[in-house]
Design a protein around this motif. Sequence first.
Motif, short mmCIF file in Angstrom:
data_model
loop_
_atom_site.label_atom_id
_atom_site.label_comp_id
_atom_site.label_asym_id
_atom_site.label_seq_id
_atom_site.Cartn_x
_atom_site.Cartn_y
_atom_site.Cartn_z
N LEU A 428 0.82 -1.21 0.00
CA LEU A 428 0.00 0.00 0.00
C LEU A 428 0.85 1.26 0.00
O LEU A 428 0.59 2.21 -0.74
N GLU A 429 1.88 1.29 0.84
CA GLU A 429 2.69 2.51 0.93
C GLU A 429 3.43 2.76 -0.38
O GLU A 429 3.62 3.90 -0.78
N ASP A 430 3.82 1.69 -1.03
CA ASP A 430 4.47 1.84 -2.33
C ASP A 430 3.52 2.50 -3.33
O ASP A 430 3.94 3.19 -4.25
N LYS A 431 2.22 2.28 -3.15
CA LYS A 431 1.22 2.87 -4.05
C LYS A 431 0.67 4.19 -3.52
O LYS A 431 -0.36 4.68 -4.01
N GLY A 432 1.29 4.72 -2.49
CA GLY A 432 0.87 6.04 -2.02
C GLY A 432 -0.32 6.04 -1.09
O GLY A 432 -1.07 7.02 -1.02
N ILE A 433 -0.51 4.94 -0.35
CA ILE A 433 -1.57 4.92 0.67
C ILE A 433 -0.92 4.68 2.02
O ILE A 433 -0.34 3.63 2.25
N PRO A 434 -0.97 5.68 2.91
CA PRO A 434 -0.26 5.53 4.19
C PRO A 434 -0.91 4.54 5.13
O PRO A 434 -2.14 4.54 5.28
N VAL A 435 -0.09 3.69 5.73
CA VAL A 435 -0.58 2.65 6.63
C VAL A 435 -0.01 2.91 8.04
O VAL A 435 1.15 3.27 8.18
N PHE A 436 -0.84 2.71 9.04
CA PHE A 436 -0.44 2.93 10.43
C PHE A 436 -0.80 1.69 11.23
O PHE A 436 -1.71 0.96 10.88
N GLU A 437 -0.06 1.47 12.32
CA GLU A 437 -0.51 0.42 13.23
C GLU A 437 -1.11 1.05 14.48
O GLU A 437 -1.77 0.38 15.25
N SER A 438 -0.89 2.34 14.63
CA SER A 438 -1.41 3.02 15.80
C SER A 438 -2.55 3.95 15.41
O SER A 438 -2.37 4.86 14.61
N PRO A 439 -3.75 3.74 15.97
CA PRO A 439 -4.88 4.62 15.67
C PRO A 439 -4.55 6.07 15.99
O PRO A 439 -4.93 6.98 15.25
N GLU A 440 -3.82 6.29 17.10
CA GLU A 440 -3.52 7.65 17.53
C GLU A 440 -2.60 8.35 16.51
O GLU A 440 -2.76 9.53 16.24
N ARG A 441 -1.65 7.62 15.97
CA ARG A 441 -0.74 8.22 15.01
C ARG A 441 -1.46 8.51 13.69
O ARG A 441 -1.22 9.52 13.03
N ALA A 442 -2.38 7.63 13.32
CA ALA A 442 -3.17 7.88 12.11
C ALA A 442 -3.99 9.15 12.28
O ALA A 442 -4.06 10.00 11.38
N ALA A 443 -4.57 9.32 13.46
CA ALA A 443 -5.41 10.49 13.71
C ALA A 443 -4.58 11.77 13.65
O ALA A 443 -5.01 12.78 13.10
N ARG A 444 -3.38 11.73 14.20
CA ARG A 444 -2.54 12.93 14.17
C ARG A 444 -2.07 13.26 12.76
O ARG A 444 -1.96 14.42 12.38
N ALA A 445 -1.81 12.22 11.98
CA ALA A 445 -1.40 12.45 10.59
C ALA A 445 -2.55 13.08 9.80
O ALA A 445 -2.35 14.01 9.01
N LEU A 446 -3.76 12.57 10.02
CA LEU A 446 -4.91 13.14 9.32
C LEU A 446 -5.12 14.59 9.76
O LEU A 446 -5.49 15.45 8.95
N LYS A 447 -4.87 14.86 11.03
CA LYS A 447 -5.01 16.22 11.53
C LYS A 447 -4.04 17.16 10.78
O LYS A 447 -4.41 18.29 10.43
N ALA A 448 -2.83 16.70 10.56
CA ALA A 448 -1.85 17.51 9.82
C ALA A 448 -2.37 17.80 8.41
O ALA A 448 -2.24 18.91 7.89
N LEU A 449 -2.97 16.77 7.80
CA LEU A 449 -3.52 16.96 6.46
C LEU A 449 -4.65 17.99 6.47
O LEU A 449 -4.76 18.84 5.57
N TYR A 450 -5.46 17.92 7.49
CA TYR A 450 -6.57 18.87 7.62
C TYR A 450 -6.02 20.29 7.84
O TYR A 450 -6.48 21.25 7.19
#
Lengths: 461, 461
Positions: A428-450
């Motif tokens: 997935l990451e090779d195709k440009g879709i970010p993968v996380f194992e931590s829900p909290e880190r995913a949420a913070r990354a999305l926050k940065a995008l927002y």
Amino acid sequence: MLDKFFNPKSVAIVGATIKEGKVGRVIVENFKKRFKGKIYPVNPKYEEVLGLKCYPSVKDIPEPIDLVIIVVPAPVVPQVLRDAGEKGVKAAIIISGGFRETGTEEGKRLEEEVKKISMEYGIRIIGPNCLGIYDNWSGVDTFFLPDEKMMRPKKGYISFISQSGAFASALLDWMAYRNIGVSRAISYGNKIDVDDIDLIEYLGEDEKTKLIIMYLEGLKPGRGRLFIDKARKVVEKKPIVIYKAGKTARGSMAAASHTAALAGNYQLYKAAIKQAGLIEASSFDEIMDLSKTLLTQPLMKGKRVYIVTDAGGVGVMLTDALASEGFELPRTPEDLRGELKKILPPHCIVENPIDLTGDADDERYITVLEKLLPRNDVDAVIVVALPQIPGIRGKLFEYLVEAKRKYNKPMLIIIIGSKEAEKFKAYLEDKGIPVFESPERAARALKALYTYSIIRGVAQK
Amino acid sequence: MLDKFFNPKSVAIVGATIKEGKVGRVIVENFKKRFKGKIYPVNPKYEEVLGLKCYPSVKDIPEPIDLVIIVVPAPVVPQVLRDAGEKGVKAAIIISGGFRETGTEEGKRLEEEVKKISMEYGIRIIGPNCLGIYDNWSGVDTFFLPDEKMMRPKKGYISFISQSGAFASALLDWMAYRNIGVSRAISYGNKIDVDDIDLIEYLGEDEKTKLIIMYLEGLKPGRGRLFIDKARKVVEKKPIVIYKAGKTARGSMAAASHTAALAGNYQLYKAAIKQAGLIEASSFDEIMDLSKTLLTQPLMKGKRVYIVTDAGGVGVMLTDALASEGFELPRTPEDLRGELKKILPPHCIVENPIDLTGDADDERYITVLEKLLPRNDVDAVIVVALPQIPGIRGKLFEYLVEAKRKYNKPMLIIIIGSKEAEKFKAYLEDKGIPVFESPERAARALKALYTYSIIRGVAQK
């Protein structure tokens, strides 16, 4: 202006040597491996270095030189620079230490002399006391570490600027291992001339750079206003992720011993970072989490997020994390609820987070996502697909790559597990879709995008 | 009381089948692989299941049964449980779903009936609607996932209790891949009988458990006081790391759809967690960061931390992170300063963080650590050893393992990089020295250790 640093046609390496393990040898080796221009070793002791003709001084090189790389001891640097000036060189990277950072009078004097010569001849300088430049596209590579010690990353579009040379090389090594593409990396050391602001401006115009990472201890005095102005222009085109070191009083003191940087008042930096539209990473993890998300995801139009999961618990964790970051998790609207009820078995939960439960399979995800992704009231989707359940076989992940192309909507994925999880993640990451194992880190990354979407005027606050 | 769940001499698997991929087959397969006691498949349809003699009902088994595992459809469960009761069985794991979690009247009625029968016969129940138990020491393994889907971790001393079955299996899989040792894992589903408190009490006495991880959405109503009392007793012997899900109002709503758990007011839970002396992990990463640190490190006597680094920048990052967590980074005292100046080259920085710089080698670290670790005014040491520099060849890491034994003082390590970094990390963690790539995560893990040291009365506030 700085192009000769990154795309020189010819380089002179002053202090080139044949001695095993020495900086002057490692740099020649690394240039021979990847640099496509001409390489001129310079050292009066040798006729030849690693099969290349060696010259006693820069002045003796019969052809024009775009970039001089200097690795001789500090006291010799002024003369080398003068020679380069006479020769008409306009760019020099001074790797050598032994200047102001030593805290000695002699070190300061030498640094002042180098500054004077560079101005006299109009030579731009990166350094001294730095690792210099790693450029994945041109092959300029003054990071004097052999491949066994520092893996070189694949070509890509992330560039970074680091006030810490060690951190820059660790990051390159780390990114190489994790298959993250890099464009250019710069360690500028004492920055007697070229600084963060010049580099941001250059990378802002660079078509091989789509995102900039900065590790910053402190700006040069009096450069705050210009930093904000220049950075603001760059972030209109591409995101800058910044990690500010020396945030606490104690950290600021440590920075002073490290690079003699005035880490300054963090509150002032924080205000400047905000005003300039930079995205601040508050931890090592966030540097990469935010970068990979900002690099690959389209901007968000709003803050309405939907979760599709096969694990109720992780759905709850993620709901908490997103709510804490200020996202809306809309209750599933009536029309969508009806559609989902039609396509899902009765034990599935159609409320957001949409819980497909442990007997879900790839197809169940796909039918749900086909309902969600086209909707205008869905600003981003996070897919939790724990691959332990038998129904997750990989078709979902192929679909996600297609869906990214088709719907161009922000999508993050959460996968937790072992070998299979790592395999799906790499795909997935090779195709440009970010993968996380931590829900909290995913949420913070999305926050940065927002946040960046607001800065770019795409989302409303 | 609960020992029959974890160390049964004989198990009956009701709903055993030969049908590929079915829960009743996967469980028999998994027991055959690792369980050392007797296995009795039960299913009136078969004479034999996977080479084992199969019985029409539990009552027909000619020998005593310690544990019954039930995977038949919900409507059949009451009769199975009655048979088990007649037979004198005292422990049952009900994997089957179809009870209260369906939200139907019939589901609720069935669950009540099961409760009644269990009380009547004095059978303790785990479940229904759960994954049950994975026990690495006895081989009890009702997690109905084949090895390809969920790797089994090596034997170890971390036990965990999870209100989310999917999260429990993902965590097992994740830990197996990262070579983290596990003792016992329990997913308890609707917890009609055995709940978190019973399990904490059991694991508190269990010599194969040295640390407990809990994923909790909500306690059963009215159990708060008892939870605090029981947990307090356990944390006097071993740490409990808790991840509370349903912290926000929106997350709490998601938890209600997930396990019908009353996630309740997080502030109340937070107070209870504190009062009970539990260590709260606020993210997925922290669950493991805190656990590996608390499991392996001796308690801290105070909060004075020293950093030894080869990378000034990472030293600054770590200083910020530690200062933010409330640690003291003492200025290097005069006597130590003198000793360090004697053994270190002049360009090294003897101030804390002690910066050995990019030409450091293993020996330089070792001589410095030999000065630091024996001191009474040093409560913990964090070693940053970025392995890109040529001098880091591995001897330092062997020394650290020795030093742990010799000085028994908290030590965390930061390593950032690629293959070599991963190799060193695996070596150190296998020997009980936690390695981080993020300074911030290391600081938070040390903070947890400090908090637990206060709880245990070893450190002063």
